[in-house]
Design an enzyme around this catalytic site. Sequence first.
Site, mmCIF file in Angstrom:
data_model
loop_
_atom_site.group_PDB
_atom_site.id
_atom_site.type_symbol
_atom_site.label_atom_id
_atom_site.label_comp_id
_atom_site.label_asym_id
_atom_site.label_seq_id
_atom_site.Cartn_x
_atom_site.Cartn_y
_atom_site.Cartn_z
ATOM 1 N N ASN A 82 -29.429 -66.638 -7.035
ATOM 2 C CA ASN A 82 -28.963 -66.004 -6.048
ATOM 3 C C ASN A 82 -28.449 -67.095 -4.798
ATOM 4 O O ASN A 82 -27.951 -68.237 -5.428
ATOM 5 C CB ASN A 82 -30.002 -65.037 -5.240
ATOM 6 C CG ASN A 82 -29.491 -63.888 -5.039
ATOM 7 O OD1 ASN A 82 -28.861 -63.696 -3.910
ATOM 8 N ND2 ASN A 82 -29.924 -62.855 -5.456
ATOM 9 N N HIS A 114 -29.585 -69.013 -2.622
ATOM 10 C CA HIS A 114 -29.813 -70.607 -2.599
ATOM 11 C C HIS A 114 -29.393 -71.411 -3.851
ATOM 12 O O HIS A 114 -29.069 -72.501 -3.898
ATOM 13 C CB HIS A 114 -31.531 -70.833 -2.511
ATOM 14 C CG HIS A 114 -32.195 -72.004 -2.121
ATOM 15 N ND1 HIS A 114 -32.464 -72.963 -3.183
ATOM 16 C CD2 HIS A 114 -32.157 -72.762 -1.077
ATOM 17 C CE1 HIS A 114 -32.955 -74.180 -2.534
ATOM 18 N NE2 HIS A 114 -32.598 -73.881 -1.006
ATOM 19 N N CYS A 115 -29.346 -70.759 -4.936
ATOM 20 C CA CYS A 115 -28.870 -71.453 -6.393
ATOM 21 C C CYS A 115 -27.442 -71.708 -6.098
ATOM 22 O O CYS A 115 -26.882 -72.581 -6.893
ATOM 23 C CB CYS A 115 -28.881 -70.176 -7.285
ATOM 24 S SG CYS A 115 -30.630 -69.688 -7.606
ATOM 25 N N ILE A 116 -26.545 -70.968 -5.194
ATOM 26 C CA ILE A 116 -25.084 -71.427 -5.437
ATOM 27 C C ILE A 116 -24.623 -72.244 -4.372
ATOM 28 O O ILE A 116 -23.427 -72.417 -4.000
ATOM 29 C CB ILE A 116 -24.279 -69.855 -5.317
ATOM 30 C CG1 ILE A 116 -24.498 -69.119 -4.018
ATOM 31 C CG2 ILE A 116 -24.464 -69.114 -6.565
ATOM 32 C CD1 ILE A 116 -23.443 -68.086 -3.767
ATOM 33 N N ARG A 166 -26.500 -75.690 -6.523
ATOM 34 C CA ARG A 166 -27.824 -76.219 -6.301
ATOM 35 C C ARG A 166 -28.151 -76.919 -7.480
ATOM 36 O O ARG A 166 -29.154 -77.926 -7.382
ATOM 37 C CB ARG A 166 -28.745 -74.974 -6.095
ATOM 38 C CG ARG A 166 -30.117 -75.257 -5.832
ATOM 39 C CD ARG A 166 -30.645 -76.001 -4.677
ATOM 40 N NE ARG A 166 -29.861 -75.427 -3.407
ATOM 41 C CZ ARG A 166 -29.879 -75.820 -2.275
ATOM 42 N NH1 ARG A 166 -30.450 -76.963 -2.070
ATOM 43 N NH2 ARG A 166 -29.343 -75.223 -1.154
#
EC number: 3.5.3.12
Length: 365
Positions: free
Chosen positions: A354, A356-358, A96
């Site tokens: 989490n 969304h971040c990955i 992300r």
Amino acid sequence: MLQQQALPGTPRQDGFFMPAEWAPQDAVWMLWPYRQDNWRGKAIPAQQTFAKVAEAISRATPVFMGVPAEFMAQAKATMPANVTLVEMASDDAWMRDTGPTMVINGAAERRAVDWQFNAWGGLNGGLYADWQQDEKVAVQVSDFLKNAHYSAPLILEGGSIHTDGEGTLLTTAECLLNPNRNPHLNQAQIEQLLCDYLGVTHFIWLQDGVYNDETDGHIDNMCCFVRPGEVALHWTDDQQDPQYARSVAAFEVLSNTVDAKGRKLKIWKLPAPGPLYNTEEETFDVLTSDAVPRTAGERLAGSYVNFLISNQQIIFPLLDSRTDGQANDLLQQMFPGYAIVGVPAREILLGGGNIHCITQQIPAA
């Protein structure tokens, strides 16, 4: 692979804009986690969790994963067979934030924006000391996709912005105005660059993100668009919790603003899990190096807002058995007609983010 040269001009000049996450997607990209100074247990628990996230996404959207050459065999043995593995160096696994932000136009064309990256703060609070490989990820992805790219003169992570695809951008001052990102730019200058590179016209600034979020308060952990005119907000009713004042302040801003189309916002309150803390068992074997140390008893910035929207699916983190069901029920109400899929995600949270971040979506062109 010979990298393409950056395009002249800006997306806005060329008629391109960043679509909302609920727009149709061709793919979702991820990166292989391997840093033993960030992920416990030689990164194996994180790798297994990334595989579960990839499997869930792949039910509706093709998944591609960048993998350093030396870990390709391990990735092949761990990832679902329908995930496409692409040889790609990286410093860590936050697609992300290091991957491209894709922009589209009205003629079914797609291009990429390559932001500058300094590992969430560079030498002033950054999370590791060498990010040269991460700096190259966005262009490698856009080259793989055969999409031309723009090079934006702004340090920015994808997790620090959300858009409704209709002109509105949601962000936090805690991150975008942090002196460890773009100290030479003021708010008006940053807004102008975001207008130029994302095609947005209107800004909603929250002051802070989630308490103790080591990214300096990324918006994607705190608040996101559900659809035009509606947002989900990380919420706690516990007035003794340090998160409470942050959520109340955000609610006040959101309640007293309009979006680019002049709409008042409907606000969904997603309950905070926990509070959650990491344990001795979860930190004792995380190696020490030039990365931020992981020590037992640290408060984790757990949030159900950190979900991915992908082709009529919501992939959200399961974080706390006391609140997971409530989060699932609220997401069902927020996204009628969508498949709501929870994935146990504490291992990602231990690494600092989490779901969304990955992940980074590639909108359909």
